[in-house]
Write a protein that holds these residues in place. Sequence first.
Motif, PDB file in Angstrom:
ATOM      1  N   VAL A 260      -5.214  -0.227  -3.090  1.00  0.00           N
ATOM      2  CA  VAL A 260      -6.273  -0.716  -2.200  1.00  0.00           C
ATOM      3  C   VAL A 260      -7.196  -1.666  -2.955  1.00  0.00           C
ATOM      4  CG1 VAL A 260      -8.285  -0.043  -0.834  1.00  0.00           C
ATOM      5  CG2 VAL A 260      -6.160   1.271  -0.656  1.00  0.00           C
TER       6      VAL A 260
ATOM      7  N   ARG B  33      -2.554   5.084  -4.644  1.00  0.00           N
ATOM      8  CA  ARG B  33      -3.061   4.498  -3.398  1.00  0.00           C
ATOM      9  C   ARG B  33      -4.411   3.823  -3.630  1.00  0.00           C
ATOM     10  NH1 ARG B  33      -6.551   4.979   0.456  1.00  0.00           N
ATOM     11  NH2 ARG B  33      -7.593   6.664  -0.674  1.00  0.00           N
ATOM     12  N   GLN B  34      -5.316   4.459  -4.389  1.00  0.00           N
ATOM     13  CA  GLN B  34      -6.629   3.873  -4.660  1.00  0.00           C
ATOM     14  C   GLN B  34      -6.503   2.540  -5.399  1.00  0.00           C
ATOM     15  OE1 GLN B  34      -8.750   6.863  -6.843  1.00  0.00           O
ATOM     16  NE2 GLN B  34      -8.962   8.260  -5.089  1.00  0.00           N
TER      17      GLN B  34
ATOM     18  N   ALA C  54      -0.075  10.266  -6.615  1.00  0.00           N
ATOM     19  CA  ALA C  54       0.122   9.436  -5.430  1.00  0.00           C
ATOM     20  C   ALA C  54      -1.218   8.929  -4.892  1.00  0.00           C
ATOM     21  CB  ALA C  54       0.864  10.226  -4.356  1.00  0.00           C
ATOM     22  N   GLU C  55      -2.241   9.798  -4.876  1.00  0.00           N
ATOM     23  CA  GLU C  55      -3.556   9.379  -4.391  1.00  0.00           C
ATOM     24  C   GLU C  55      -4.172   8.340  -5.332  1.00  0.00           C
ATOM     25  OE1 GLU C  55      -6.900   8.861  -2.179  1.00  0.00           O
ATOM     26  OE2 GLU C  55      -4.980   9.809  -1.642  1.00  0.00           O
TER      27      GLU C  55
ATOM     28  N   SER D  14       3.094  -6.329  -0.720  1.00  0.00           N
ATOM     29  CA  SER D  14       2.459  -5.825   0.506  1.00  0.00           C
ATOM     30  C   SER D  14       1.677  -6.924   1.207  1.00  0.00           C
ATOM     31  CB  SER D  14       1.544  -4.652   0.166  1.00  0.00           C
ATOM     32  OG  SER D  14       0.784  -4.257   1.287  1.00  0.00           O
TER      33      SER D  14
ATOM     34  N   ILE E 202      -1.338   1.693   3.324  1.00  0.00           N
ATOM     35  CA  ILE E 202      -0.723   2.534   2.306  1.00  0.00           C
ATOM     36  C   ILE E 202      -0.695   3.970   2.807  1.00  0.00           C
ATOM     37  CG2 ILE E 202      -0.750   3.230  -0.117  1.00  0.00           C
ATOM     38  CD1 ILE E 202      -0.407   0.245   0.328  1.00  0.00           C
ATOM     39  N   GLU E 203       0.480   4.540   2.882  1.00  0.00           N
ATOM     40  CA  GLU E 203       0.648   5.915   3.330  1.00  0.00           C
ATOM     41  C   GLU E 203       1.111   6.777   2.168  1.00  0.00           C
ATOM     42  OE1 GLU E 203       3.405   5.754   6.495  1.00  0.00           O
ATOM     43  OE2 GLU E 203       2.154   4.485   7.795  1.00  0.00           O
ATOM     44  N   VAL E 204       0.559   7.996   2.055  1.00  0.00           N
ATOM     45  CA  VAL E 204       0.879   8.894   0.951  1.00  0.00           C
ATOM     46  C   VAL E 204       1.653  10.088   1.485  1.00  0.00           C
ATOM     47  CG1 VAL E 204      -0.052  10.396  -0.845  1.00  0.00           C
ATOM     48  CG2 VAL E 204      -1.117   8.173  -0.396  1.00  0.00           C
TER      49      VAL E 204
ATOM     50  N   ASN F 123       4.947   3.303   1.693  1.00  0.00           N
ATOM     51  CA  ASN F 123       4.947   4.760   1.587  1.00  0.00           C
ATOM     52  C   ASN F 123       5.021   5.149   0.121  1.00  0.00           C
ATOM     53  OD1 ASN F 123       4.861   5.159   4.347  1.00  0.00           O
ATOM     54  ND2 ASN F 123       7.093   5.152   4.562  1.00  0.00           N
ATOM     55  N   LEU F 124       4.094   6.001  -0.316  1.00  0.00           N
ATOM     56  CA  LEU F 124       4.065   6.502  -1.683  1.00  0.00           C
ATOM     57  C   LEU F 124       4.415   7.979  -1.686  1.00  0.00           C
ATOM     58  CD1 LEU F 124       0.746   4.877  -2.993  1.00  0.00           C
ATOM     59  CD2 LEU F 124       3.080   3.994  -3.209  1.00  0.00           C
TER      60      LEU F 124
ATOM     61  N   ALA G 260       7.633   4.193  -4.545  1.00  0.00           N
ATOM     62  CA  ALA G 260       7.125   3.350  -3.455  1.00  0.00           C
ATOM     63  C   ALA G 260       8.290   2.859  -2.611  1.00  0.00           C
ATOM     64  CB  ALA G 260       6.337   2.174  -4.016  1.00  0.00           C
TER      65      ALA G 260
END
Length: 519
Positions: free
Chosen positions: A492, A488-489, A484-485, A468, A499-501, A476-477, A513
């Motif tokens: 980051v 994403r954490q 998924a959340e 990335s 990052i899109e969930v 995209n996750l 992913a």
Amino acid sequence: MRYKDRGLPVEEIHLASQEPVERNDLAFARAVFGFRQWWRESVIGSVDQQAVIDKRRVEGEMSARYLFMTAMSGGIAILGLLLSSPAVVIGAMLLSPLMDPIMGLGFALAIGDYQWLRKSARSLAWGTLMAVGLCATVVFLSPLQELTSEIASRTRPNLFDLLVALFSALAGAYAMIRGREGTIVGVAIATALMPPLAVVGYGLATWNWTVFSGALLLYITNLMTIALTAALMARLYGFRTALSDRQTQLQNIVIVVVFVALAVPLAYSLRQIAWEANAARQVRGELLDQFGDRSRLSDVQINWDADPITIDATVMTPALQPDAEADGARALARQLRRPVNLVITQYQVGTSSSAAEQAQLSAARVQAEAAAAERADDLAKRLALVAGVSMEDVIVDRQRRRALVKSTELEGATLSAYAELERRISATEPEWKVELVPPTRALPSVSFEEGEPTEAGLAALELIAWASQRVGAPINLSGSPENAERARQLLVELGAKNIEVDSSDSANGGVTARWGRIG
């Protein structure tokens, strides 16, 4: 007398004096037993020995691909040595498959399988002959046959070469036993073997016995070091010896004799190198004594192979000394106990030591700038080589020490392979920020267990975050909302952006992913 006053018998006095020692011995024995039990259960017990052995057997077999890739690796290596180009030599290491039969030798020794040992030795012998033959042919047909510094540095085995082979073998054997081998491990093994093997071909083509014998000794020494270290690591991880009816004491004796025969000339070579290092300090000390503290040595070149020993020195001094060469040659001949031919070039730079220092600093700055420019060019060549582009496509910022290149799509290379290539080059230039932009290959899936990523999942997240940052495209996750959340954490935290969930139910609980659209 103190124990007599207390009325203790002689036997009790002796036991009282022994109790602390026995308690210490018992505690030490318990600690050793506990460590051995932990090692057997937690370390050896976690290794699938049969799977490791089966994989080593398959990958160590001789094939047309193995012979072809070994020959091509040797051809690239000898061209890099003739051109004195480390970047080209690194390219040869990326292709070399020599790791597999050598590790096969080590594991075969560890389990006592001499049929496997013979097959691995046969594969290694044919690969070696193919590489040496092609290298000799290239040198024989080449108009460039000069003995470059890259070639000369691989004609005298020393302690550092042996340590390179030792550490490479430790890393390679560990990675294979734990199932984490990859491109970097193969490059580490090829570092100790492919360049000396190419120099053997050079010595054969030019009929230079000194180069041929020195490089061959280095190759065989490194080969034996890697194989025996791999055998030692395998034994350490519980790979047991299964003696067969064919195994004889003569085979074991031959292995020991070969290892000792290699160690003897290596020990002599190390002794000679140590003597030369000490003698070089004596030479510099004597030259400084000849001219005094107000003078500075700019350059000292010593040819130990000449008879007499040839020494060329450059001195910056406030006062020229016409008899310095004769006096210095006599003094050095007494110290080294060998005849010396001393040539001194003197430069009168002023009447104070500060003038000499300023002249030396100016010369050093010029050399440092030239070295920095050469190093930057070398980095650009290596990046262009691994990325499959021309040097004009590599962005090098010398002031900020940053290098950037966008790689083409390399056949068979995964996203992980591009990350390994970047880490490999970055390790050689720790002061530079090296960025290799990969093509948008498929991103790995992230496995979860009880709401947290597994070890493999964490490795996948690190790779996704790296990709990335390099590509700059959104990610995209998709997966269960919680996993998924969480992914994403973690991304980051690892420095990924955009990052899109896309939460959805997932049967296996993993997270997928994918690259998103730019803009």
